[in-house]
Design a protein around this motif. Structure first.
Motif, PDB file in Angstrom:
ATOM      1  N   GLY A  37      48.407  -5.020 -13.584  1.00  0.00           N
ATOM      2  CA  GLY A  37      49.196  -5.366 -14.762  1.00  0.00           C
ATOM      3  C   GLY A  37      48.647  -6.572 -15.495  1.00  0.00           C
ATOM      4  N   SER A  38      49.044  -6.701 -16.774  1.00  0.00           N
ATOM      5  CA  SER A  38      48.569  -7.805 -17.625  1.00  0.00           C
ATOM      6  C   SER A  38      47.044  -7.907 -17.592  1.00  0.00           C
ATOM      7  CB  SER A  38      49.215  -9.135 -17.195  1.00  0.00           C
ATOM      8  OG  SER A  38      50.617  -9.013 -17.148  1.00  0.00           O
ATOM      9  N   ALA A  39      46.397  -6.745 -17.717  1.00  0.00           N
ATOM     10  CA  ALA A  39      44.933  -6.703 -17.590  1.00  0.00           C
ATOM     11  C   ALA A  39      44.223  -7.444 -18.713  1.00  0.00           C
ATOM     12  CB  ALA A  39      44.462  -5.245 -17.546  1.00  0.00           C
ATOM     13  N   VAL A  76      46.815  -2.863 -19.538  1.00  0.00           N
ATOM     14  CA  VAL A  76      47.155  -3.952 -20.470  1.00  0.00           C
ATOM     15  C   VAL A  76      48.646  -3.865 -20.787  1.00  0.00           C
ATOM     16  CG1 VAL A  76      44.844  -4.097 -21.494  1.00  0.00           C
ATOM     17  CG2 VAL A  76      46.545  -2.574 -22.504  1.00  0.00           C
ATOM     18  N   ASP A  77      49.249  -5.027 -21.057  1.00  0.00           N
ATOM     19  CA  ASP A  77      50.662  -5.051 -21.438  1.00  0.00           C
ATOM     20  C   ASP A  77      50.836  -4.505 -22.859  1.00  0.00           C
ATOM     21  OD1 ASP A  77      51.450  -6.259 -19.056  1.00  0.00           O
ATOM     22  OD2 ASP A  77      51.244  -8.292 -19.858  1.00  0.00           O
ATOM     23  N   ILE A  78      52.020  -3.996 -23.152  1.00  0.00           N
ATOM     24  CA  ILE A  78      52.371  -3.644 -24.528  1.00  0.00           C
ATOM     25  C   ILE A  78      53.690  -4.347 -24.862  1.00  0.00           C
ATOM     26  CG2 ILE A  78      51.162  -1.437 -24.540  1.00  0.00           C
ATOM     27  CD1 ILE A  78      53.915  -0.059 -24.196  1.00  0.00           C
ATOM     28  N   ASP A  79      53.968  -4.548 -26.142  1.00  0.00           N
ATOM     29  CA  ASP A  79      55.133  -5.375 -26.491  1.00  0.00           C
ATOM     30  C   ASP A  79      56.422  -4.565 -26.621  1.00  0.00           C
ATOM     31  OD1 ASP A  79      54.704  -4.093 -28.843  1.00  0.00           O
ATOM     32  OD2 ASP A  79      54.240  -5.880 -30.025  1.00  0.00           O
ATOM     33  N   ARG A  80      56.422  -3.338 -26.154  1.00  0.00           N
ATOM     34  CA  ARG A  80      57.661  -2.545 -26.184  1.00  0.00           C
ATOM     35  C   ARG A  80      57.913  -1.960 -24.793  1.00  0.00           C
ATOM     36  NH1 ARG A  80      57.326   1.240 -31.406  1.00  0.00           N
ATOM     37  NH2 ARG A  80      59.483   1.696 -30.832  1.00  0.00           N
ATOM     38  N   HIS A  81      58.806  -2.630 -24.054  1.00  0.00           N
ATOM     39  CA  HIS A  81      59.083  -2.201 -22.677  1.00  0.00           C
ATOM     40  C   HIS A  81      59.510  -0.733 -22.615  1.00  0.00           C
ATOM     41  CE1 HIS A  81      58.406  -6.124 -21.192  1.00  0.00           C
ATOM     42  NE2 HIS A  81      59.582  -6.655 -21.490  1.00  0.00           N
ATOM     43  N   ALA A  82      60.255  -0.287 -23.632  1.00  0.00           N
ATOM     44  CA  ALA A  82      60.787   1.085 -23.597  1.00  0.00           C
ATOM     45  C   ALA A  82      59.668   2.127 -23.573  1.00  0.00           C
ATOM     46  CB  ALA A  82      61.696   1.315 -24.800  1.00  0.00           C
ATOM     47  N   THR A 100      57.354  -1.232  -5.979  1.00  0.00           N
ATOM     48  CA  THR A 100      57.478  -2.521  -6.658  1.00  0.00           C
ATOM     49  C   THR A 100      58.725  -3.252  -6.206  1.00  0.00           C
ATOM     50  OG1 THR A 100      57.600  -3.645  -8.818  1.00  0.00           O
ATOM     51  CG2 THR A 100      58.741  -1.548  -8.645  1.00  0.00           C
ATOM     52  N   ASN A 101      58.669  -4.582  -6.263  1.00  0.00           N
ATOM     53  CA  ASN A 101      59.864  -5.417  -6.097  1.00  0.00           C
ATOM     54  C   ASN A 101      60.227  -6.106  -7.401  1.00  0.00           C
ATOM     55  OD1 ASN A 101      60.907  -5.601  -3.209  1.00  0.00           O
ATOM     56  ND2 ASN A 101      58.710  -5.774  -2.885  1.00  0.00           N
ATOM     57  N   ASN A 102      59.468  -5.835  -8.453  1.00  0.00           N
ATOM     58  CA  ASN A 102      59.720  -6.460  -9.753  1.00  0.00           C
ATOM     59  C   ASN A 102      60.885  -5.721 -10.433  1.00  0.00           C
ATOM     60  OD1 ASN A 102      59.466  -6.653 -12.714  1.00  0.00           O
ATOM     61  ND2 ASN A 102      57.699  -7.941 -12.247  1.00  0.00           N
ATOM     62  N   LEU A 121      59.176  -7.676   1.638  1.00  0.00           N
ATOM     63  CA  LEU A 121      58.301  -8.815   1.354  1.00  0.00           C
ATOM     64  C   LEU A 121      57.811  -9.413   2.660  1.00  0.00           C
ATOM     65  CD1 LEU A 121      60.372 -10.438  -1.519  1.00  0.00           C
ATOM     66  CD2 LEU A 121      58.200  -9.224  -1.743  1.00  0.00           C
ATOM     67  N   PHE A 122      56.575  -9.811   2.693  1.00  0.00           N
ATOM     68  CA  PHE A 122      55.948 -10.356   3.893  1.00  0.00           C
ATOM     69  C   PHE A 122      55.803 -11.874   3.724  1.00  0.00           C
ATOM     70  CE2 PHE A 122      51.771 -11.279   6.081  1.00  0.00           C
ATOM     71  CZ  PHE A 122      52.271 -11.208   7.368  1.00  0.00           C
ATOM     72  N   GLU A 123      56.590 -12.615   4.511  1.00  0.00           N
ATOM     73  CA  GLU A 123      56.521 -14.089   4.484  1.00  0.00           C
ATOM     74  C   GLU A 123      56.387 -14.618   3.053  1.00  0.00           C
ATOM     75  OE1 GLU A 123      54.041 -16.103   7.347  1.00  0.00           O
ATOM     76  OE2 GLU A 123      53.985 -14.335   8.608  1.00  0.00           O
ATOM     77  N   ARG A 124      57.344 -14.238   2.219  1.00  0.00           N
ATOM     78  CA  ARG A 124      57.283 -14.571   0.792  1.00  0.00           C
ATOM     79  C   ARG A 124      57.200 -16.079   0.545  1.00  0.00           C
ATOM     80  NH1 ARG A 124      55.728 -12.922  -4.191  1.00  0.00           N
ATOM     81  NH2 ARG A 124      57.238 -13.422  -5.792  1.00  0.00           N
ATOM     82  N   GLU A 125      57.780 -16.878   1.476  1.00  0.00           N
ATOM     83  CA  GLU A 125      57.740 -18.332   1.265  1.00  0.00           C
ATOM     84  C   GLU A 125      56.312 -18.861   1.359  1.00  0.00           C
ATOM     85  OE1 GLU A 125      59.179 -16.697   3.658  1.00  0.00           O
ATOM     86  OE2 GLU A 125      58.079 -17.308   5.438  1.00  0.00           O
ATOM     87  N   ARG A 126      55.424 -18.097   2.013  1.00  0.00           N
ATOM     88  CA  ARG A 126      54.008 -18.507   2.092  1.00  0.00           C
ATOM     89  C   ARG A 126      53.151 -17.719   1.118  1.00  0.00           C
ATOM     90  NH1 ARG A 126      51.210 -17.699   7.396  1.00  0.00           N
ATOM     91  NH2 ARG A 126      49.721 -19.176   6.586  1.00  0.00           N
ATOM     92  N   PHE A 127      53.370 -16.399   1.058  1.00  0.00           N
ATOM     93  CA  PHE A 127      52.483 -15.529   0.291  1.00  0.00           C
ATOM     94  C   PHE A 127      53.097 -15.194  -1.053  1.00  0.00           C
ATOM     95  CE2 PHE A 127      51.625 -14.478   4.840  1.00  0.00           C
ATOM     96  CZ  PHE A 127      50.454 -15.220   4.924  1.00  0.00           C
ATOM     97  N   GLU A 128      52.840 -16.052  -2.000  1.00  0.00           N
ATOM     98  CA  GLU A 128      53.362 -15.909  -3.356  1.00  0.00           C
ATOM     99  C   GLU A 128      52.292 -16.442  -4.316  1.00  0.00           C
ATOM    100  OE1 GLU A 128      56.612 -18.436  -4.333  1.00  0.00           O
ATOM    101  OE2 GLU A 128      57.237 -17.218  -6.035  1.00  0.00           O
TER     102      GLU A 128
END
Ligand code: NAD
Length: 176
Positions: A37-39, A76-82, A100-102, A121-128
């Motif tokens: 994402g966001s290429a 690449v991102d586009i400006d229209r989520h829909a 996804t977790n997003n 999520l795997f040890e999210r407090e470390r791997f972010e």
């Protein structure tokens, strides 16, 4: 069936690798696409690495871990989520399961009637990603938070130096 894991992977870390390993062991016959994402983004604090650099750091990590049947495709991102899911469909080979977790990514794919799963999520407090970028910029230890092959690649492109520069507020003279 083919799976899609969407992420920015800024950088690809051990949490991401854990998820890929989980998916491969759960569904060894199912090809997996990593959608970058966001290429279009790079050299910003949120997205410091180019799509090409991210492709390379992921390829080396997957090769090191012996993970096969995983391909990487820039999105690449586009400006229209829909319209985003249709945009993703236009770039990728057919897929039917999304990981996804997003929350936004989940919402958009569910609305398009895809099966969406949220791997633990795997040890999210470390791997972010944000935390790793912060450690790089601060000159703190970060290399154990990413796969060894990714760490070696990031060292080779002087990633920590880049993050230190990006973390600085721009001076008036350096502004365009
Ligand atoms: P990310 O790299 O932060 O995360 C990728 C995935 O890895 C996420 O599902 C996350 O939960 C998981 N993950 C992170 N840390 C983990 C850990 N420790 N253990 C296990 N899993 C972990 O990427 P992201 O921000 O979720 O990427 C979404 C992309 O989709 C972005 O590039 C966004 O711009 C794009 N997008 C674009 C549009 C649009 O263009 N209109 C719309 C929706 C989404």
């Amino acid at each position: 069936m083919r799976g899609l894991l969407v992420g920015r992977f800024q950088p690809f870390h051990r949490g991401h690798l854990f998820v890929v390993q989980q998916i491969r062991s759960l569904r060894p016959e199912e090809p997996l696409i990593l959608g970058l994402g966001s290429a279009q983004a790079s050299y910003t604090w949120e997205n410091p690495f180019t799509a090409g650099e991210r492709t390379e750091m992921i390829a080396r990590a997957l090769d090191e871990a012996g993970l096969r049947a995983v391909t990487t495709v820039p999105i690449v991102d586009i400006d229209r989520h829909a319209l985003w899911v249709a945009h993703v469909e236009s770039l990728l080979p057919p897929f039917d399961r999304v990981y996804t977790n997003n929350p936004l990514t989940r919402l958009l794919f569910e609305r398009a009637r895809y099966t969406v799963e949220s791997p633990p999520l795997f040890e999210r407090e470390r791997f972010e990603g944000a935390r790793i970028r912060q450690r790089m910029a601060a000159g703190e230890e970060w290399s154990d938070l990413v796969p060894p092959a990714t760490a070696a690649y990031l060292e080779s492109i002087q990633a920590a130096h880049r993050l230190r520069q990006l973390a600085r507020p721009a001076s008036p003279r350096s502004r365009p």
